[in-house]
Design a protein around this motif. Structure first.
Motif, PDB file in Angstrom:
ATOM      1  N   LEU A 163     131.292   6.333  92.931  1.00  0.00           N
ATOM      2  CA  LEU A 163     130.480   7.318  93.366  1.00  0.00           C
ATOM      3  C   LEU A 163     130.148   8.432  92.157  1.00  0.00           C
ATOM      4  N   VAL A 164     131.552   8.639  91.551  1.00  0.00           N
ATOM      5  CA  VAL A 164     131.601   9.505  90.549  1.00  0.00           C
ATOM      6  C   VAL A 164     131.839   8.772  88.665  1.00  0.00           C
ATOM      7  N   LEU A 165     130.606   9.417  88.045  1.00  0.00           N
ATOM      8  CA  LEU A 165     130.829   8.822  86.844  1.00  0.00           C
ATOM      9  C   LEU A 165     131.401   9.785  86.223  1.00  0.00           C
ATOM     10  N   LEU A 166     132.518  10.222  85.439  1.00  0.00           N
ATOM     11  CA  LEU A 166     133.112  11.070  84.175  1.00  0.00           C
ATOM     12  C   LEU A 166     133.313  10.915  82.814  1.00  0.00           C
ATOM     13  N   ALA A 167     132.857  11.526  82.687  1.00  0.00           N
ATOM     14  CA  ALA A 167     133.144  11.768  80.790  1.00  0.00           C
ATOM     15  C   ALA A 167     133.576  12.598  80.089  1.00  0.00           C
ATOM     16  N   ASP A 168     134.456  11.946  79.243  1.00  0.00           N
ATOM     17  CA  ASP A 168     135.071  12.306  78.132  1.00  0.00           C
ATOM     18  C   ASP A 168     134.616  12.721  76.998  1.00  0.00           C
ATOM     19  N   GLU A 169     134.243  14.045  76.163  1.00  0.00           N
ATOM     20  CA  GLU A 169     133.225  14.469  75.192  1.00  0.00           C
ATOM     21  C   GLU A 169     132.353  13.189  74.640  1.00  0.00           C
ATOM     22  N   PRO A 170     131.508  12.284  75.584  1.00  0.00           N
ATOM     23  CA  PRO A 170     130.964  10.883  75.754  1.00  0.00           C
ATOM     24  C   PRO A 170     129.976  10.787  73.825  1.00  0.00           C
ATOM     25  N   THR A 171     130.005  12.226  73.197  1.00  0.00           N
ATOM     26  CA  THR A 171     129.204  12.227  72.504  1.00  0.00           C
ATOM     27  C   THR A 171     129.621  12.513  70.925  1.00  0.00           C
ATOM     28  N   GLY A 172     131.019  12.710  71.012  1.00  0.00           N
ATOM     29  CA  GLY A 172     131.513  13.201  70.403  1.00  0.00           C
ATOM     30  C   GLY A 172     131.951  12.369  68.588  1.00  0.00           C
ATOM     31  N   ASN A 173     131.377  11.196  68.732  1.00  0.00           N
ATOM     32  CA  ASN A 173     131.682  10.237  67.861  1.00  0.00           C
ATOM     33  C   ASN A 173     130.001  10.003  67.429  1.00  0.00           C
ATOM     34  N   LEU A 174     129.260  10.282  67.990  1.00  0.00           N
ATOM     35  CA  LEU A 174     127.823  10.108  67.429  1.00  0.00           C
ATOM     36  C   LEU A 174     126.132  11.367  67.363  1.00  0.00           C
ATOM     37  N   ASP A 175     125.799  10.780  66.691  1.00  0.00           N
ATOM     38  CA  ASP A 175     124.844  11.462  65.291  1.00  0.00           C
ATOM     39  C   ASP A 175     124.355  12.841  67.167  1.00  0.00           C
ATOM     40  N   SER A 176     123.463  13.481  66.225  1.00  0.00           N
ATOM     41  CA  SER A 176     122.560  14.593  66.929  1.00  0.00           C
ATOM     42  C   SER A 176     121.532  13.331  68.235  1.00  0.00           C
ATOM     43  N   LYS A 177     120.885  11.951  67.164  1.00  0.00           N
ATOM     44  CA  LYS A 177     119.979  11.828  67.910  1.00  0.00           C
ATOM     45  C   LYS A 177     120.248  10.829  68.630  1.00  0.00           C
ATOM     46  N   THR A 178     121.700  10.285  68.835  1.00  0.00           N
ATOM     47  CA  THR A 178     121.463   9.629  69.785  1.00  0.00           C
ATOM     48  C   THR A 178     122.528  10.229  70.572  1.00  0.00           C
ATOM     49  N   SER A 179     123.170  11.020  70.688  1.00  0.00           N
ATOM     50  CA  SER A 179     123.847  11.760  71.508  1.00  0.00           C
ATOM     51  C   SER A 179     122.840  12.375  72.641  1.00  0.00           C
ATOM     52  N   MET A 180     121.394  12.942  72.003  1.00  0.00           N
ATOM     53  CA  MET A 180     119.858  13.128  72.992  1.00  0.00           C
ATOM     54  C   MET A 180     119.370  12.026  73.713  1.00  0.00           C
ATOM     55  N   GLU A 181     120.047  10.581  72.756  1.00  0.00           N
ATOM     56  CA  GLU A 181     118.805   9.504  73.803  1.00  0.00           C
ATOM     57  C   GLU A 181     120.728   9.232  74.732  1.00  0.00           C
ATOM     58  N   LEU A 182     121.508   9.672  74.344  1.00  0.00           N
ATOM     59  CA  LEU A 182     122.376   9.146  75.819  1.00  0.00           C
ATOM     60  C   LEU A 182     122.471  10.380  76.659  1.00  0.00           C
ATOM     61  N   LEU A 183     122.150  11.775  76.213  1.00  0.00           N
ATOM     62  CA  LEU A 183     121.890  12.458  77.173  1.00  0.00           C
ATOM     63  C   LEU A 183     120.553  12.087  78.357  1.00  0.00           C
ATOM     64  N   GLU A 184     119.401  11.616  77.701  1.00  0.00           N
ATOM     65  CA  GLU A 184     118.319  10.891  78.656  1.00  0.00           C
ATOM     66  C   GLU A 184     119.073  10.242  80.140  1.00  0.00           C
ATOM     67  N   ILE A 185     119.905   9.266  79.424  1.00  0.00           N
ATOM     68  CA  ILE A 185     120.377   8.347  80.217  1.00  0.00           C
ATOM     69  C   ILE A 185     121.110   8.497  81.263  1.00  0.00           C
ATOM     70  N   PHE A 186     122.427  10.062  80.698  1.00  0.00           N
ATOM     71  CA  PHE A 186     123.196  10.502  81.610  1.00  0.00           C
ATOM     72  C   PHE A 186     121.954  11.044  82.883  1.00  0.00           C
ATOM     73  N   LYS A 187     121.091  12.160  82.515  1.00  0.00           N
ATOM     74  CA  LYS A 187     120.081  12.614  83.362  1.00  0.00           C
ATOM     75  C   LYS A 187     119.101  11.324  83.850  1.00  0.00           C
ATOM     76  N   LYS A 188     119.456  10.517  83.695  1.00  0.00           N
ATOM     77  CA  LYS A 188     118.619   9.344  84.934  1.00  0.00           C
ATOM     78  C   LYS A 188     118.875   8.749  85.704  1.00  0.00           C
ATOM     79  N   LEU A 189     120.377   8.523  85.188  1.00  0.00           N
ATOM     80  CA  LEU A 189     121.512   8.116  86.388  1.00  0.00           C
ATOM     81  C   LEU A 189     121.486   8.903  86.863  1.00  0.00           C
TER      82      LEU A 189
END
Length: 228
Positions: A163-189
């Protein structure tokens, strides 16, 4: 209508020897179905502690936590574990993948803690395809980039249809380009109805949330509701 998760006057005190640390001081929060919430604040403000309480990984020192209107304070550790496995997905900064297992096996493993998935192997394959990892299913974590490992971790978190997805600093170990790709996944979900709560220092991610909660010294200092 009550939220999926509610925190009412929640306090959390940690004992460090003879010293008491007030990590949270009277938090009130309602998380509604379908929201995308980001939690921001300086180090030591209580962000991870708050996420752990939302995710039923910890118990408050005082106050109440409700999940689907149910006061969870009386639940046993086993009951809480079952509730987490079936209703809550977790994504962490360090990915937390098992090195000896392939991407697909890491995702499948989540089904072992719940009876919800009838065909774990097929579901794992479908989720990894959704994460654009079809060609990487049989690779082990050390054969994957950081971004790929985090997408495996997201697939694992989705295995039991939480029901809920919790993420703790999910982009903390990722570069900015990969972080933005992850953001798009979150927005889609989130656009598909999944409730998201993300602790982040990344303002690009925080600002995409529908609600931003600012913590300071264990209290909600400010809250901004916005659309996107």
């Amino acid at each position: 209508m009550p939220g999926i998760i509610e925190l009412k006057e929640v306090h959390k005190i940690y004992k460090l020897g003879s010293v008491s640390v007030n990590a949270l001081n009277g938090i009130n929060l309602v998380i509604n179905k379908g929201e995308f919430i980001s939690i921001v604040g300086p180090s030591g403000s209580g962000k991870t502690t708050m996420l752990n309480l939302i995710g039923l990984l910890d118990r408050p020192t005082a106050g109440k936590v409700f999940f689907e209107s149910r006061d969870v304070s009386s639940l046993s550790d086993n009951e809480l574990s079952r509730l987490r496995a079936e209703k809550i997905g977790f994504v962490f900064q360090t990915f937390n993948l098992i090195p000896s297992l392939t991407a697909k096996e890491n995702v499948e493993l989540a089904a072992a803690f719940s009876n919800k998935v009838k065909d774990p192997e097929r579901k794992a394959e479908e989720l990894l395809e959704l994460m654009d990892l079809k060609s990487r299913m049989n690779h082990k974590p050390n054969q994957l980039s950081g971004g790929e490992q985090q997408r495996v971790a997201i697939a694992r978190a989705l295995m039991n249809d939480p029901l809920v997805l919790l993420a703790d600093e999910p982009t903390g170990n990722l570069d900015s380009k990969t972080s933005m790709e992850l953001l798009e996944i979150f927005k889609k979900l989130n656009s598909e109805g999944l409730t998201l709560v993300v602790v982040t220092h990344n303002l690009s991610i925080a600002n995409e949330a529908g609600r931003i909660i600012y913590l300071k010294d264990g209290r909600v200092e400010n809250e901004v509701k916005k659309g996107y």
